[in-house]
Design a protein around this motif. Sequence first.
Motif, mmCIF file in Angstrom:
data_model
loop_
_atom_site.group_PDB
_atom_site.id
_atom_site.type_symbol
_atom_site.label_atom_id
_atom_site.label_comp_id
_atom_site.label_asym_id
_atom_site.label_seq_id
_atom_site.Cartn_x
_atom_site.Cartn_y
_atom_site.Cartn_z
ATOM 1 N N LEU A 147 -0.837 8.605 -5.587
ATOM 2 C CA LEU A 147 -0.717 9.452 -4.407
ATOM 3 C C LEU A 147 -0.644 8.582 -3.157
ATOM 4 O O LEU A 147 -0.965 7.391 -3.196
ATOM 5 N N ILE A 148 -0.259 9.177 -2.051
ATOM 6 C CA ILE A 148 -0.135 8.428 -0.796
ATOM 7 C C ILE A 148 -1.504 7.845 -0.425
ATOM 8 O O ILE A 148 -2.481 8.592 -0.275
ATOM 9 N N PRO A 149 -1.615 6.524 -0.281
ATOM 10 C CA PRO A 149 -2.929 5.913 -0.066
ATOM 11 C C PRO A 149 -3.462 5.969 1.357
ATOM 12 O O PRO A 149 -4.651 5.724 1.581
ATOM 13 N N GLN A 150 -2.592 6.248 2.315
ATOM 14 C CA GLN A 150 -3.094 6.372 3.671
ATOM 15 C C GLN A 150 -2.242 7.362 4.467
ATOM 16 O O GLN A 150 -1.041 7.447 4.210
ATOM 17 N N PRO A 151 -2.889 8.104 5.361
ATOM 18 C CA PRO A 151 -4.334 8.086 5.622
ATOM 19 C C PRO A 151 -5.101 8.772 4.490
ATOM 20 O O PRO A 151 -4.551 9.622 3.800
ATOM 21 N N PHE A 152 -6.343 8.347 4.319
ATOM 22 C CA PHE A 152 -7.179 8.999 3.320
ATOM 23 C C PHE A 152 -8.528 9.342 3.937
ATOM 24 O O PHE A 152 -8.921 8.794 4.965
ATOM 25 N N LEU A 153 -9.223 10.263 3.293
ATOM 26 C CA LEU A 153 -10.526 10.705 3.771
ATOM 27 C C LEU A 153 -11.493 10.687 2.597
ATOM 28 O O LEU A 153 -11.263 11.357 1.587
#
Length: 290
Positions: free
Chosen positions: A136-142
């Motif tokens: 999955l898209i690694p950034q932005p992440f929370l």
Amino acid sequence: MNVQKSFDESSKTGILYVVGTPIGNLQDFSPRAREVLANVDLIAAEDTRHTKKLLSAFQFSTSLTSYHEHNEKSKGKFLIQQLLEGKSIALVSDAGMPGISDPGEVIVREAVQEGITVVPIPGPSAALTALVASGLIPQPFLFLGFFPREKKDRRKELKKWATMPVTLICYEAPHRLVDLLSDAMDALGDRQVAIARELTKKHEEWLRGPLSECLSYIKENGVRGEYVCILEGADPSEFNQEPPAWWSSLEVIEHVEHYLRQGMTTKDAILQTSKDRDVGKREVYNLYHT
């Protein structure tokens, strides 16, 4: 403002080392982390029994003391005093980096307030390990840690982040995993998800795909071990679309006549219509008078 020179030997206090330890595979234990644990005066461990096994594996005999969520205040005062007297202390959790869903935040904050040198010794992190291999898209992440145990609170927390276009990372105990994924389906919809089990260990396993399919698989095959869940973020186009303009269903003539009915002159009605539609006044004038 405080300026810390991490390796200034003239410091009058000891050093608090925040040390990352393996999340499963002992080969992930860095040489630097091993050197620190072998040479500090004291190790403050989340569970001394667990850390004792780690030290035994590397034949370390460093003194241990417990530091966990139930004695943070009382033991924290003792540790700060030891640091102020010049002792060096390593802070470790059972696995990964202290302070990330594990004890550590309080003692680090108190040490900083006292002007004590705090030095991080990087190590494994289950959250980041799972994120970079999730697909999955690694950034932005929370990073959300553990969700609340109560269903009502858990759903409320999930809905709080439902419209955020950021990849969500959380930990979950095996006996609550199905409940978490079921609530995520209700709150977030059938998004893509990556679920990592027993990271870095012999039985490491990944589930990647729609949340509904991963949930069905887990219900059918059961849960075993420790889990990290990576949830796809919201699609911005689903939540950030501006509502259509009030005049979008009107023809240009109808648009002008709307303002005429409000008492505007023809000139002003044409001017306002051109502003609404972001077109030239002459274009609106020609269409209205044709």
